[in-house]
Design a protein around this motif. Structure first.
Motif, mmCIF file in Angstrom:
data_model
loop_
_atom_site.group_PDB
_atom_site.id
_atom_site.type_symbol
_atom_site.label_atom_id
_atom_site.label_comp_id
_atom_site.label_asym_id
_atom_site.label_seq_id
_atom_site.Cartn_x
_atom_site.Cartn_y
_atom_site.Cartn_z
ATOM 1 N N LYS A 170 0.834 -1.206 0.000
ATOM 2 C CA LYS A 170 0.000 0.000 0.000
ATOM 3 C C LYS A 170 0.869 1.256 0.000
ATOM 4 C CE LYS A 170 -2.440 1.201 3.715
ATOM 5 N NZ LYS A 170 -3.578 1.285 4.678
ATOM 6 N N MET A 171 1.910 1.265 0.823
ATOM 7 C CA MET A 171 2.762 2.453 0.908
ATOM 8 C C MET A 171 3.725 2.545 -0.279
ATOM 9 S SD MET A 171 1.366 3.885 3.331
ATOM 10 C CE MET A 171 2.417 5.337 3.274
ATOM 11 N N LEU A 172 4.157 1.406 -0.824
ATOM 12 C CA LEU A 172 4.964 1.430 -2.047
ATOM 13 C C LEU A 172 4.173 2.070 -3.179
ATOM 14 C CD1 LEU A 172 7.451 0.594 -3.756
ATOM 15 C CD2 LEU A 172 6.308 -1.621 -4.124
ATOM 16 N N THR A 173 2.884 1.729 -3.260
ATOM 17 C CA THR A 173 2.016 2.308 -4.284
ATOM 18 C C THR A 173 1.971 3.826 -4.148
ATOM 19 O OG1 THR A 173 0.694 0.288 -4.340
ATOM 20 C CG2 THR A 173 -0.331 2.283 -5.213
ATOM 21 N N ARG A 174 1.867 4.312 -2.928
ATOM 22 C CA ARG A 174 1.838 5.754 -2.698
ATOM 23 C C ARG A 174 3.187 6.400 -3.013
ATOM 24 N NH1 ARG A 174 -1.848 5.939 2.885
ATOM 25 N NH2 ARG A 174 -3.779 5.271 1.843
ATOM 26 N N ALA A 175 4.272 5.686 -2.693
ATOM 27 C CA ALA A 175 5.600 6.203 -3.013
ATOM 28 C C ALA A 175 5.793 6.300 -4.523
ATOM 29 C CB ALA A 175 6.672 5.306 -2.392
ATOM 30 N N MET A 176 5.322 5.290 -5.246
ATOM 31 C CA MET A 176 5.388 5.330 -6.711
ATOM 32 C C MET A 176 4.618 6.525 -7.246
ATOM 33 S SD MET A 176 4.814 1.296 -7.668
ATOM 34 C CE MET A 176 6.170 0.110 -7.669
ATOM 35 N N THR A 177 3.436 6.775 -6.677
ATOM 36 C CA THR A 177 2.629 7.916 -7.107
ATOM 37 C C THR A 177 3.360 9.223 -6.855
ATOM 38 O OG1 THR A 177 0.551 6.738 -6.732
ATOM 39 C CG2 THR A 177 0.453 9.139 -6.688
ATOM 40 N N ALA A 178 3.962 9.342 -5.682
ATOM 41 C CA ALA A 178 4.659 10.584 -5.330
ATOM 42 C C ALA A 178 5.765 10.916 -6.328
ATOM 43 C CB ALA A 178 5.232 10.468 -3.918
ATOM 44 N N GLU A 179 6.457 9.887 -6.812
ATOM 45 C CA GLU A 179 7.591 10.130 -7.702
ATOM 46 C C GLU A 179 7.246 10.072 -9.185
ATOM 47 O OE1 GLU A 179 11.316 8.333 -6.842
ATOM 48 O OE2 GLU A 179 10.992 8.357 -4.666
ATOM 49 N N TRP A 180 6.259 9.240 -9.537
ATOM 50 C CA TRP A 180 6.048 8.970 -10.959
ATOM 51 C C TRP A 180 4.796 9.599 -11.556
ATOM 52 C CZ3 TRP A 180 7.215 3.075 -10.067
ATOM 53 C CH2 TRP A 180 8.581 2.932 -9.735
ATOM 54 N N ALA A 181 3.878 10.070 -10.723
ATOM 55 C CA ALA A 181 2.673 10.708 -11.267
ATOM 56 C C ALA A 181 2.993 11.903 -12.168
ATOM 57 C CB ALA A 181 1.732 11.126 -10.133
ATOM 58 N N PRO A 182 4.011 12.715 -11.839
ATOM 59 C CA PRO A 182 4.327 13.832 -12.736
ATOM 60 C C PRO A 182 4.744 13.403 -14.138
ATOM 61 C CG PRO A 182 5.348 14.175 -10.582
ATOM 62 C CD PRO A 182 4.839 12.763 -10.613
ATOM 63 N N HIS A 183 5.063 12.116 -14.304
ATOM 64 C CA HIS A 183 5.497 11.594 -15.604
ATOM 65 C C HIS A 183 4.371 10.861 -16.331
ATOM 66 C CE1 HIS A 183 9.607 12.626 -14.526
ATOM 67 N NE2 HIS A 183 9.396 12.034 -13.359
#
Length: 258
Positions: A170-183
């Motif tokens: 769950k938290m890995l998913t949020r970490a991915m969002t934090a870094e990769w959503a801008p892309h």
């Protein structure tokens, strides 16, 4: 650009890599993504079972590729992505599904078994997600679907490493969002409830546990693997382009009630 209404769930022209997809939940989701139009890359560590699954899907008219590797072997993961690159296969959708279970009270749990479950269920999702994102970022789009669990949000005795790994998902998913959503990448998760799979067969066959599941779940039954397909297709498609960092529970209502 926003897809037309009729195309919101259309995956034509996309390629999905589903780990642990020669059987069980992964196979069901791979079938569903293929039915929605995606080419699929099946994965498993058992080459024979993987070939058999791929052949069955090809017989049904699906476009299927095979990537035989152990998700806990980082070098093999990297080599698999390089092999896909060499074939001109771009992974647009990643489903981090591969996982194992191990039941033992914590005071009796060996560190080696703890690490094995964490490596398989959590670290592999990071490594494979990283390799996928390294290729998605330059393209400016991508979908990552991590498979969590009811234990992403609630603990149960004797499955501590699994609980910790799925909470980490769950938290890995949020970490991915934090870094990769801008892309242009959307990273979300699915939390299956108790599903009728090979991994759970011993629990299904246990009258006491089976009664607990059916009594505790508002839907009064176990889930079926194909019941994950709708959520997987939604999270893989243009319909979820503004959904990011979420975990959707497909659990018959179990987490909703006391």
């Amino acid at each position: 650009m926003t897809a037309m209404k009729g195309q919101l769930f259309d995956l034509t022209g996309r390629t999905a890599l589903v780990t642990g997809s020669s059987r069980g939940l992964g196979r069901a989701m791979a079938e569903g993504l293929a039915e929605a139009g995606a080419a699929v890359v099946l994965n498993g560590a058992d080459a024979g079972r993987l070939r058999e699954a791929a052949a069955e899907m090809r017989t049904a008219g699906r476009t299927v590729h095979e990537a035989c590797f152990d998700v806990t072997d980082e070098a093999a993961v990297i080599a698999a992505f390089e092999a896909l690159d060499a074939q001109g296969i771009a992974v647009d959708i990643l489903v981090n599904n591969a996982g194992i279970q191990f039941r033992r009270p914590m005071v009796e749990l060996d560190t080696a078994d703890w690490r094995r479950v964490i490596e398989t269920n959590l670290t592999s999702a990071f490594v494979i997600g990283r390799e996928a994102a390294r290729r998605m970022i330059p393209r400016g789009r991508g979908k990552i679907i991590n498979i969590g669990s009811l234990t992403s949000d609630a603990a149960r005795a004797t499955v501590a490493p699994y609980t910790v790994a799925k909470g980490g998902i769950k938290m890995l998913t949020r970490a991915m969002t934090a870094e990769w959503a801008p892309h242009g990448i959307q990273a979300n998760a699915i939390g299956p409830g108790y599903m009728l799979t090979d991994m759970n067969q011993a629990l299904v066959d246990d009258p006491k546990f089976n009664a607990w599941v059916t009594g505790r779940t508002p839907s009064r039954r176990w889930g079926r693997p194909e019941e994950l397909i709708g959520t997987a297709v939604f999270l893989a498609s243009a319909a979820s382009d503004y959904v990011n960092g979420q975990i959707i529970y497909v659990d018959g209502g179990m987490l909703a009630v006391l």
